[in-house]
Design a protein around this motif. Sequence first.
Motif, PDB file in Angstrom:
ATOM      1  N   GLU A 162      64.043 -34.658  -2.162  1.00 37.32           N
ATOM      2  CA  GLU A 162      64.808 -33.419  -2.080  1.00 37.32           C
ATOM      3  C   GLU A 162      64.308 -32.414  -3.102  1.00 37.32           C
ATOM      4  N   LEU A 163      64.456 -31.144  -2.758  1.00 36.94           N
ATOM      5  CA  LEU A 163      64.121 -30.033  -3.638  1.00 36.94           C
ATOM      6  C   LEU A 163      65.408 -29.546  -4.280  1.00 36.94           C
ATOM      7  N   GLU A 164      65.410 -29.410  -5.607  1.00 37.60           N
ATOM      8  CA  GLU A 164      66.643 -29.030  -6.302  1.00 37.60           C
ATOM      9  C   GLU A 164      67.132 -27.668  -5.828  1.00 37.60           C
ATOM     10  N   VAL A 165      68.443 -27.523  -5.745  1.00 34.04           N
ATOM     11  CA  VAL A 165      69.034 -26.324  -5.168  1.00 34.04           C
ATOM     12  C   VAL A 165      68.712 -25.079  -5.988  1.00 34.04           C
ATOM     13  N   GLY A 166      68.538 -25.229  -7.305  1.00 35.91           N
ATOM     14  CA  GLY A 166      68.184 -24.084  -8.137  1.00 35.91           C
ATOM     15  C   GLY A 166      66.837 -23.491  -7.766  1.00 35.91           C
ATOM     16  N   VAL A 167      65.905 -24.339  -7.324  1.00 30.41           N
ATOM     17  CA  VAL A 167      64.598 -23.867  -6.878  1.00 30.41           C
ATOM     18  C   VAL A 167      64.735 -23.093  -5.569  1.00 30.41           C
ATOM     19  N   VAL A 168      65.569 -23.604  -4.678  1.00 31.85           N
ATOM     20  CA  VAL A 168      65.764 -22.951  -3.373  1.00 31.85           C
ATOM     21  C   VAL A 168      66.399 -21.566  -3.547  1.00 31.85           C
ATOM     22  N   THR A 169      67.455 -21.470  -4.352  1.00 36.35           N
ATOM     23  CA  THR A 169      68.113 -20.172  -4.539  1.00 36.35           C
ATOM     24  C   THR A 169      67.192 -19.182  -5.250  1.00 36.35           C
ATOM     25  N   ALA A 170      66.358 -19.667  -6.168  1.00 33.75           N
ATOM     26  CA  ALA A 170      65.408 -18.780  -6.843  1.00 33.75           C
ATOM     27  C   ALA A 170      64.353 -18.281  -5.867  1.00 33.75           C
ATOM     28  N   PHE A 171      63.900 -19.167  -4.983  1.00 39.93           N
ATOM     29  CA  PHE A 171      62.890 -18.789  -3.987  1.00 39.93           C
ATOM     30  C   PHE A 171      63.423 -17.712  -3.043  1.00 39.93           C
ATOM     31  N   ILE A 172      64.705 -17.802  -2.711  1.00 36.37           N
ATOM     32  CA  ILE A 172      65.316 -16.812  -1.825  1.00 36.37           C
ATOM     33  C   ILE A 172      65.697 -15.542  -2.594  1.00 36.37           C
ATOM     34  N   GLY A 173      66.254 -15.719  -3.800  1.00 34.32           N
ATOM     35  CA  GLY A 173      66.820 -14.593  -4.527  1.00 34.32           C
ATOM     36  C   GLY A 173      65.816 -13.700  -5.208  1.00 34.32           C
ATOM     37  N   ALA A 174      64.700 -14.251  -5.689  1.00 34.56           N
ATOM     38  CA  ALA A 174      63.736 -13.447  -6.433  1.00 34.56           C
ATOM     39  C   ALA A 174      63.170 -12.280  -5.612  1.00 34.56           C
ATOM     40  N   PRO A 175      62.713 -12.504  -4.368  1.00 31.63           N
ATOM     41  CA  PRO A 175      62.224 -11.357  -3.577  1.00 31.63           C
ATOM     42  C   PRO A 175      63.301 -10.312  -3.314  1.00 31.63           C
ATOM     43  N   ILE A 176      64.536 -10.770  -3.099  1.00 32.87           N
ATOM     44  CA  ILE A 176      65.628  -9.826  -2.858  1.00 32.87           C
ATOM     45  C   ILE A 176      65.893  -8.986  -4.104  1.00 32.87           C
ATOM     46  N   LEU A 177      65.846  -9.616  -5.288  1.00 34.91           N
ATOM     47  CA  LEU A 177      66.024  -8.869  -6.534  1.00 34.91           C
ATOM     48  C   LEU A 177      64.942  -7.805  -6.690  1.00 34.91           C
ATOM     49  N   ILE A 178      63.695  -8.143  -6.368  1.00 34.08           N
ATOM     50  CA  ILE A 178      62.603  -7.177  -6.476  1.00 34.08           C
ATOM     51  C   ILE A 178      62.845  -5.982  -5.561  1.00 34.08           C
ATOM     52  N   ILE A 179      63.292  -6.275  -4.332  1.00 36.77           N
ATOM     53  CA  ILE A 179      63.567  -5.193  -3.373  1.00 36.77           C
ATOM     54  C   ILE A 179      64.694  -4.302  -3.880  1.00 36.77           C
ATOM     55  N   LEU A 180      65.767  -4.910  -4.389  1.00 41.43           N
ATOM     56  CA  LEU A 180      66.889  -4.132  -4.903  1.00 41.43           C
ATOM     57  C   LEU A 180      66.482  -3.289  -6.099  1.00 41.43           C
ATOM     58  N   ALA A 181      65.676  -3.854  -6.992  1.00 41.87           N
ATOM     59  CA  ALA A 181      65.212  -3.104  -8.156  1.00 41.87           C
ATOM     60  C   ALA A 181      64.332  -1.915  -7.742  1.00 41.87           C
ATOM     61  N   MET A 182      63.490  -2.113  -6.727  1.00 46.72           N
ATOM     62  CA  MET A 182      62.637  -1.019  -6.248  1.00 46.72           C
ATOM     63  C   MET A 182      63.477   0.087  -5.633  1.00 46.72           C
ATOM     64  N   ARG A 183      64.499  -0.281  -4.866  1.00 44.84           N
ATOM     65  CA  ARG A 183      65.377   0.721  -4.270  1.00 44.84           C
ATOM     66  C   ARG A 183      66.135   1.483  -5.332  1.00 44.84           C
ATOM     67  N   SER A 184      66.573   0.771  -6.374  1.00 52.54           N
ATOM     68  CA  SER A 184      67.304   1.409  -7.469  1.00 52.54           C
ATOM     69  C   SER A 184      66.402   2.396  -8.197  1.00 52.54           C
ATOM     70  N   LYS A 185      65.111   2.037  -8.376  1.00 54.40           N
ATOM     71  CA  LYS A 185      64.185   2.934  -9.059  1.00 54.40           C
ATOM     72  C   LYS A 185      63.957   4.192  -8.255  1.00 54.40           C
ATOM     73  N   VAL A 186      63.813   4.031  -6.938  1.00 54.24           N
ATOM     74  CA  VAL A 186      63.593   5.205  -6.089  1.00 54.24           C
ATOM     75  C   VAL A 186      64.774   6.147  -6.169  1.00 54.24           C
ATOM     76  N   ARG A 187      66.000   5.597  -6.131  1.00 56.14           N
ATOM     77  CA  ARG A 187      67.175   6.464  -6.192  1.00 56.14           C
ATOM     78  C   ARG A 187      67.277   7.182  -7.526  1.00 56.14           C
ATOM     79  N   SER A 188      66.847   6.528  -8.618  1.00 50.90           N
ATOM     80  CA  SER A 188      66.967   7.134  -9.929  1.00 50.90           C
ATOM     81  C   SER A 188      66.009   8.312 -10.097  1.00 50.90           C
ATOM     82  N   LEU A 189      64.930   8.358  -9.294  1.00 51.62           N
ATOM     83  CA  LEU A 189      63.998   9.475  -9.371  1.00 51.62           C
ATOM     84  C   LEU A 189      64.606  10.728  -8.750  1.00 51.62           C
TER      85      LEU A 189
END
Length: 346
Positions: free
Chosen positions: A319-346
């Motif tokens: 089995e793959l630990e659940v913390g690895v799975v949530t990080a694999f899913i969440g990290a790209p989403i965080l990057i997308i949200l941060a990019m959207r936030s940067k665009v709005r701040s401009l």
Amino acid sequence: MNSTSVSNKNTLNLHIPKNFTLVLIICLILLGICVIASLVFGSRPVSFHELIDGLFHPDVESYGANVVRKRVSRTIFSLLCGAGLGVSGALMQAVTRNPIADPSILGVNTGASLFVVCGIAFLNISTANQYIWLALAGAAITAVFVFGVGSMGRGGATPIKLVLAGAATSAALSSVVTAIMIPRSYVMDQFRFWQVGSVGSATWSAITTFIPFLVIGMLIAFITAPALNALALGDDVATGLGVRTGTLRLIAALAGVLLCGATTALAGPIGFVGLLATHVIRLIIGPDLRFVIPMSAITGAIILTISDVGGRLILSPGELEVGVVTAFIGAPILIILAMRSKVRSL
């Protein structure tokens, strides 16, 4: 007028989102599917008859029925931890007014981990109760430190500054954790799976220890939700409505720390669940925290449980630990949200 009157006024003017009932029904159905999947799938899948025997026929001692019984505690623990992380994320986003706040992103999970590892290495702690109190202390101190650093300079505690402060703090504390564990093999062996986040070692003792902290944190979250809605309008407006913003932030932040600290103590630093759960719910039903908080609890439980099932299936029969799975899913989403936030701040 004080925060209590604001709470009562908002409660009386409760406007249920038009799609709330449908979303609630869908989430409850998904939650039921996740529970069944968690009981059925693993290194050894079980049949429908084995599932029924394991749940409703305690006199049956077949291998499959015993597997189901052992998975019950893991499933319940996963649901409770997911709910706690979901509500913790909602509270931290509301308190900091930061749409990408999360216990893992702000370094709170890592602070809790550091204190637990220090307790094991230097104080020889070994019980769930001891883990929880140390984790709560570490989470609270880290939260105060990150918010203090993020509040320095012009503009106060902006979302980007808080994320940067949290990321830097988390990296530094992770290095300290590693430095403590490497020369102490017994600490590393005991917590090498816990360190990445896992619900696989769930026991009924851990569940009963966790429940009081979960209940207290949830109650505080529900009680403060109306006033937190006022806080979202800005400190000046909230103060004009009679909300004591400083006291409110402190109480709500303590509830968030209580939930994520207790979860981290028993399951390890599982990241991104609060971020994902709260963002999904806000997009669907809107920003009203009276609905966002309970729905974040349900969504967090769904995300963590289905991630746990996915981790079992990906590396089956291991089995793959659940913390690895949530990080694999969440990290790209965080990057997308941060990019959207940067665009709005401009």
